[in-house]
Design an enzyme around this catalytic site. Structure first.
Site, PDB file in Angstrom:
ATOM      1  N   LYS A  25      39.714  90.230  39.502  1.00 28.44           N
ATOM      2  CA  LYS A  25      40.412  88.944  39.676  1.00 28.44           C
ATOM      3  C   LYS A  25      39.869  87.893  38.710  1.00 28.44           C
ATOM      4  CE  LYS A  25      39.229  88.694  44.034  1.00 28.44           C
ATOM      5  NZ  LYS A  25      38.543  89.996  44.157  1.00 28.44           N
ATOM      6  N   THR A  26      38.552  87.787  38.662  1.00 26.55           N
ATOM      7  CA  THR A  26      37.956  86.795  37.782  1.00 26.55           C
ATOM      8  C   THR A  26      38.256  87.146  36.327  1.00 26.55           C
ATOM      9  OG1 THR A  26      36.228  86.430  39.410  1.00 26.55           O
ATOM     10  CG2 THR A  26      35.804  85.600  37.211  1.00 26.55           C
ATOM     11  N   ASP A  52      39.638  80.247  41.178  1.00 25.40           N
ATOM     12  CA  ASP A  52      38.985  81.504  41.559  1.00 25.40           C
ATOM     13  C   ASP A  52      38.421  81.338  42.971  1.00 25.40           C
ATOM     14  OD1 ASP A  52      38.035  84.069  41.427  1.00 25.40           O
ATOM     15  OD2 ASP A  52      36.486  83.686  39.920  1.00 25.40           O
ATOM     16  N   GLU A  53      38.191  82.433  43.657  1.00 26.95           N
ATOM     17  CA  GLU A  53      37.647  82.392  45.028  1.00 26.95           C
ATOM     18  C   GLU A  53      38.503  81.487  45.915  1.00 26.95           C
ATOM     19  OE1 GLU A  53      35.193  84.356  45.673  1.00 26.95           O
ATOM     20  OE2 GLU A  53      34.016  84.590  43.839  1.00 26.95           O
ATOM     21  N   GLN A  98      36.564  88.017  51.757  1.00 34.03           N
ATOM     22  CA  GLN A  98      35.342  87.396  51.260  1.00 34.03           C
ATOM     23  C   GLN A  98      35.253  85.917  51.597  1.00 34.03           C
ATOM     24  OE1 GLN A  98      33.843  88.686  47.320  1.00 34.03           O
ATOM     25  NE2 GLN A  98      35.732  89.849  47.179  1.00 34.03           N
ATOM     26  N   ARG A 125      28.557  93.785  46.025  1.00 32.02           N
ATOM     27  CA  ARG A 125      27.906  93.337  44.786  1.00 32.02           C
ATOM     28  C   ARG A 125      27.318  94.516  44.015  1.00 32.02           C
ATOM     29  NH1 ARG A 125      30.863  89.990  44.060  1.00 32.02           N
ATOM     30  NH2 ARG A 125      31.812  90.738  45.953  1.00 32.02           N
TER      31      ARG A 125
HETATM   32  P1  ATP Z   1      34.907  89.649  43.277  1.00 28.56           P
HETATM   33  O1  ATP Z   1      35.902  89.870  44.367  1.00 28.56           O
HETATM   34  O2  ATP Z   1      33.575  90.172  43.640  1.00 28.56           O
HETATM   35  O3  ATP Z   1      34.910  88.236  42.792  1.00 28.56           O
HETATM   36  P2  ATP Z   1      36.607  90.313  41.039  1.00 28.56           P
HETATM   37  O4  ATP Z   1      37.857  90.821  41.625  1.00 28.56           O
HETATM   38  O5  ATP Z   1      36.617  88.920  40.569  1.00 28.56           O
HETATM   39  O6  ATP Z   1      35.402  90.556  42.063  1.00 28.56           O
HETATM   40  P3  ATP Z   1      35.594  90.910  38.424  1.00 28.56           P
HETATM   41  O7  ATP Z   1      34.256  90.316  38.589  1.00 28.56           O
HETATM   42  O8  ATP Z   1      36.595  90.187  37.606  1.00 28.56           O
HETATM   43  O9  ATP Z   1      36.208  91.265  39.868  1.00 28.56           O
HETATM   44  O10 ATP Z   1      35.490  92.384  37.851  1.00 28.56           O
HETATM   45  C1  ATP Z   1      34.528  93.319  38.352  1.00 28.56           C
HETATM   46  C2  ATP Z   1      33.978  94.145  37.212  1.00 28.56           C
HETATM   47  O11 ATP Z   1      34.986  95.016  36.725  1.00 28.56           O
HETATM   48  C3  ATP Z   1      33.547  93.320  36.015  1.00 28.56           C
HETATM   49  O12 ATP Z   1      32.408  93.912  35.446  1.00 28.56           O
HETATM   50  C4  ATP Z   1      34.738  93.402  35.090  1.00 28.56           C
HETATM   51  O13 ATP Z   1      34.379  93.201  33.747  1.00 28.56           O
HETATM   52  C5  ATP Z   1      35.223  94.827  35.336  1.00 28.56           C
HETATM   53  N1  ATP Z   1      36.668  95.007  35.085  1.00 28.56           N
HETATM   54  C6  ATP Z   1      37.677  94.333  35.658  1.00 28.56           C
HETATM   55  N2  ATP Z   1      38.865  94.754  35.206  1.00 28.56           N
HETATM   56  C7  ATP Z   1      38.616  95.741  34.293  1.00 28.56           C
HETATM   57  C8  ATP Z   1      39.429  96.574  33.463  1.00 28.56           C
HETATM   58  N3  ATP Z   1      40.750  96.500  33.473  1.00 28.56           N
HETATM   59  N4  ATP Z   1      38.792  97.463  32.670  1.00 28.56           N
HETATM   60  C9  ATP Z   1      37.446  97.545  32.672  1.00 28.56           C
HETATM   61  N5  ATP Z   1      36.625  96.797  33.419  1.00 28.56           N
HETATM   62  C10 ATP Z   1      37.197  95.899  34.226  1.00 28.56           C
HETATM   63 MG    MG Z   2      35.506  87.231  41.136  1.00 31.53          MG
END
Ligand code: ATP
Ligand code: MG
Length: 668
Positions: A34-35, A213-214, A245, A600
Site C-alpha cells: 500500500k505504501t 497512508d494508514e 491494523q 512486521r
Molecule cells: P503495511 O500494511 O505494513 O503498512 P504496506 O501494505 O504498506 O504494509 P509496503 O510497506 O508498501 O506494504 O510493502 C511491503 C514490502 O513489499 C516493501 O518492502 C515493498 O518494497 C515490497 N513490495 C511491495 N510491492 C511490491 C512489488 N510489486 N514488487 C516487489 N516488492 C514489493
Molecule cells: Mg504501509
C-alpha cells in the site's frame, strides 16, 4: 526506460497508482504494498508534469513521512520531488495554522506545547487547584483531556469536578500563553478552514492531489480536515489502509471513517491487493490465525511468494533478565554466524518501559541499537531550558521561552508577578518582555519585584547582542551563560538521584558539543543552529536515523515498518493484551496490535514471555498472553529457555555453524 517505478508494481497496484483523478480506496492486508503504491503514485505524477506543490501525502508518524519522502526522492530525478508535501497530520496543521491562526484569536508566533510541556502545565494547575495531596495524576489528566478533545465529548464522568475545572483552566492558560498542544493543532486547523472561506479555497487550490497512508487510524477530526482541503468539485484523493491494523482507538480513530469515505467521496475506485511481499507464509498464517478472532472485520486473503519460512518460536523465559540475555545472545549469533547486519533486527514490545532492560543488555554486549519513537533529545527538560534562553535572546517576544526560563533557576520573580505581567501583556497586546519594560506595568509592582525584573531584562539584553552576531562564538557564549546562572547547581536540585543528574548534565554537554560542531562548519550563527534544531524535531525523534543498529520499538510505533528478524518480548497477559484495554473491553484492538507486531517480520519471528517479572519492586508471577491460544499450532514451536539451551544441534545446523566459524576465523 520507465523511471517512475510503475513497472515494478503488480497489475492491481499499478492500476491504483495510475488512477490519479477521482477518489481511490485501497483496503488491503499488511505488506501488500500500500505504501509503495502511494510513493510510486507520487513519482508517476511528477513524471506526468503535475506540479509538486499540488501534491500532498499525509501519514501518522514522522518516521513514516521521512521514509516516504526518501522513497519518492529515490524514484525521481534529483530535486524533482522538492516542493511535494509529504508529512504528518500534525505538521500539515502547523502549516495551515501559520496562515490563519490570527483569525482564531492567537498571535502568529504561537508555540507548540509538547507532551512534557503539557504535563508540566497540568501539574502546576492541579497543585494550585487542589494542593499537593490531590491524587489526580497529571499524566492521567493529560490523557483524559486529550481524549475529550479528540472525540469532542465532555471530560470523564468522575464524581469530582476537579478534572473538569483543570481542563477549563488548562485551555484558558494555554491560550494566554499563545500556545497550542498537539490536539489543538488539529482542532484549530479544522476550525480555521471551516470558518474561513478564503483560507479554505487557498488550501484547496494548493493541494489538488491528496493521499493518506494508514487511513484506518484517521479520526473524525482528521477526516473533517481532509474534507476541507479536498473541496467540492474534484475529489482527487487516494487513501490506503488496513482495518486490521487500526490501533489508535484511544485517540478517537474511527473505523467508520472507512465506511464514510464512500459517503463523502462517492464512487471511489476500490482496489484489492492480496499478494504480500514482505513475509514468509508461516508468519502470514500465524497473523491470520490471531486476527480472524476479531468480530467486525473484512475477511482478507494474503499469500506470499517468499516461501514457507521457519516456524515461529514461542519461548517461555524464567524472568525478564534472562529474556533480555537470551534475545541479545540470539541477535549476536545472527550477526556473527549468519552475517546479518544490525539493521536486520528489531525488538518489539508493548510498553515503553520494557525497553530499558533490553537497552542495558545491548549496551553491555556492545551491540549498536536505536530506540525508535523514544523521547527526543531536544524534548528533554535540560536541553529545552538552555534552548529556551537562546530563543529568547534572539526573539524577545517569544513568551513561552521567557516563561520557561524566568524561573529557571529562580531569580526572585514569582508566579504572581509573572501572572500580572502575562495579563498586562494580553490587555495591552504586548509581548511579556515588553510588559516587563513598560513603566505603567512596573509602577504597579513592589520595589523588590521591579528590581528583580530590571536585572532580568538587563541580563537578556547583555546576551542578545552576542546572540545576534553571526560571527560570534555562541557555543562559548552558552557556556558562559550556564556558568552565570549556575545552571548545573539548579539541575542537581531538580534531580532525584545522582544518576539522573549525571545523565541530564551529560545531555547539556552534548548540546554544547553540537554547537561547537555547528560553529566549525557553518557561518549562519545561532539562528542557523536553532533553525536546524527545529527542523530536526520536525523530522522526529530519530537523531540516529542514519546509524546502524538493532531497532527497539513499541508495537504502536512499528506500524508500516518491516524487519527481517523480529523478537516480540514480554508477551504476557496484562501486557499484551494490556490489562487496561481488557478492562475497557478493547480486546479486539489489542489483537490488532498483536497482528501489527507479527506482520512486521519478514523472515524470522520469535515471541517470548516470562514466568515472572519484577513490578513495583516485587517479583510477580505472569501468565502467557491469552492470544497464544489462538495461534495456529502448525506454525509455531513452543519451547522454553532451558530446553533451547540444552538442545543438541541437528547435524545440518552444526555443519553450517562450524563452517561459518571456520570462515570467520579465516577472515580474522
Ligand atoms: P503495511 O500494511 O505494513 O503498512 P504496506 O501494505 O504498506 O504494509 P509496503 O510497506 O508498501 O506494504 O510493502 C511491503 C514490502 O513489499 C516493501 O518492502 C515493498 O518494497 C515490497 N513490495 C511491495 N510491492 C511490491 C512489488 N510489486 N514488487 C516487489 N516488492 C514489493
Ligand atoms: Mg504501509
Amino acid at each position: 526506460m520507465e523511471k517512475s517505478g510503475l513497472l515494478s508494481l503488480n497489475p492491481q497496484q499499478r492500476e491504483a497508482a495510475e488512477q490519479i483523478e477521482g477518489p481511490v480506496l485501497i483496503l488491503a492486508g499488511a505488506g501488500t504494498g500500500k505504501t509503495r503504491v502511494v510513493t510510486t503514485r507520487i513519482a508517476a505524477m511528477l513524471y506526468n508534469s503535475i506540479r509538486p506543490e499540488n501534491i500532498l501525502a499525509v501519514t501518522f508518524t514522522n518516521k513514516a513521512a521521512n521514509e516516504m519522502q526518501e522513497r519518492v526522492a529515490g524514484m525521481v530525478e534529483p530535486g524533482m520531488a522538492e516542493g511535494c508535501t509529504i508529512c504528518t497530520f500534525h505538521s500539515l496543521c502547523v502549516r495551515i495554522l501559520r496562515t490563519c491562526i490570527e483569525r482564531l484569536g492567537y498571535k502568529k508566533n504561537f508555540t507548540i506545547y509538547t507532551q512534557s510541556d503539557q504535563i508540566g502545565l497540568l501539574r502546576r494547575i492541579i497543585v494550585r487547584k487542589a494542593g499537593k495531596e490531590e491524587n489526580l495524576d497529571a499524566k492521567l489528566a493529560n490523557t483524559l483531556i486529550s481524549q475529550a478533545k479528540n472525540t469532542d465529548t465532555p471530560i470523564s464522568d468522575r464524581d469530582d469536578a476537579l478534572i473538569k475545572d483543570v481542563y477549563d483552566t488548562y485551555q484558558r492558560e494555554l491560550k494566554s500563553l499563545n500556545a497550542v498542544d498537539f490536539d489543538d493543532l488539529l482542532i484549530l486547523a479544522v476550525r480555521g478552514l471551516e470558518q474561513n472561506d478564503d483560507i479554505r479555497s487557498e488550501w484547496q487550490r494548493r493541494f489538488r492531489y491528496i493521499m493518506v497512508d494508514e487511513f484506518q487510524d484517521t479520526n473524525n477530526l482528521q477526516m473533517r480536515l481532509l474534507r476541507q482541503i479536498v473541496g467540492e468539485g474534484e475529489h482527487n484523493i487516494c487513501v490506503v489502509g488496513d482495518d486490521d491494523q487500526s490501533i489508535y482507538g484511544w485517540r478517537g480513530a474511527d473505523i467508520t471513517n472507512i465506511l464514510d469515505f464512500e459517503r463523502f467521496f462517492p464512487n471511489p475506485k476500490v482496489v484489492k491487493l492480496e499478494e504480500n511481499y514482505r513475509s514468509c507464509n508461516r508468519i502470514l498464517r500465524l497473523a491470520n490465525s490471531v486476527i480472524r478472532n476479531n468480530r467486525e472485520r473484512r475477511e482478507k486473503t494474503l499469500f506470499s511468494a517468499k516461501g514457507e519460512g521457519e516456524k515461529i518460536r514461542v519461548v517461555a523465559m524464567p524472568d525478564a533478565e534472562t529474556e533480555a540475555d537470551w534475545v541479545v545472545a540470539n541477535i549476536l549469533e545472527g550477526n556473527r554466524i549468519h552475517r546479518r547486519p544490525w539493521n536486520d533486527f528489531a525488538i518489539l514490545f508493548r510498553m515503553n518501559t520494557q525497553s530499558r532492560i533490553m537497552e542495558e543488555r545491548l549496551r553491555e554486549s556492545e551491540v549498536p541499537y536505536k530506540v525508535i519513537g523514544g523521547q527526543s533529545f531536544y524534548e528533554r527538560r535540560e536541553v529545552k531550558d538552555i534552548l529556551g534562553y537562546l530563543c529568547l535572546f534572539l526573539n524577545h517576544d517569544d513568551d513561552i521561552s521567557l516563561l520557561r526560563v524566568v524561573g529557571t533557576p529562580p531569580r526572585g520573580i514569582g508566579q504572581g508577578t509573572m501572572g500580572l505581567a502575562t495579563q498586562f501583556s494580553i490587555d495591552h497586546q504586548l509581548s511579556i518582555y515588553e510588559a516587563m519594560n513598560d513603566l505603567e506595568f512596573l509602577s504597579t509592582l513592589t520595589n523588590r519585584a521591579q528590581n528583580a525584573i530590571g536585572e532580568f531584562t538587563d541580563f537578556i539584553n547583555k546576551y542578545s547582542d552576542v546572540a545576534h552576531t553571526d560571527s560570534a562564538n555562541y557555543a562559548a557564549m552558552t557556556e558562559e551563560l550556564i556558568k552565570e546562572i549556575d545552571y548545573y547547581e539548579f539541575l542537581k536540585r531538580q534531580c532525584k538521584s545522582g544518576d539522573e543528574f549525571d545523565n541530564r548534565r551529560q545531555n547539556v554537554y552534548e548540546l554544547l558539543e553540537g554547537m561547537h560542531a555547528h560553529t566549525a562548519k557553518s557561518r549562519k550563527g545561532l539562528r542557523g543552529f536553532l533553525d536546524g534544531v527545529s527542523l530536526m524535531q520536525d523530522k522526529d525523534d530519530d537523531l540516529n536515523e542514519e546509524t546502524q543498529g538493532v531497532s527497539l520499538i513499541t508495537m504502536h510505533a512499528s506500524k508500516g515498518l518491516e524487519f527481517p528478524v523480529c523478537h516480540m518480548v514480554g508477551v504476557e497477559d496484562g501486557i499484551l493484551p494490556h490489562s487496561r484495554s481488557v478492562d475497557e473491553g478493547n480486546l479486539d484492538e489489542e489483537r490488532r496490535l498483536m497482528y501489527v507486531g507479527i506482520t512486521r517480520a519478514m523472515e524470522e519471528l520469535t515471541i517470548t514471555w516470562c514466568h515472572s517479572r519484577r513490578r513495583w519492586g516485587d517479583q510477580l508471577p505472569c501468565q502467557p498472553s491469552s492470544f497464544f491460544k489462538e495461534f495456529s499450532k502448525d506454525e509455531i514451536i513452543e519451547t522454553d529457555h532451558e530446553t533451547l539451551d540444552n538442545e543438541p544441534m541437528d547435524q545440518a545446523t552444526a555443519d553450517d555453524y562450524f563452517a561459518k566459524m571456520r570462515e570467520m576465523l579465516a577472515d580474522g
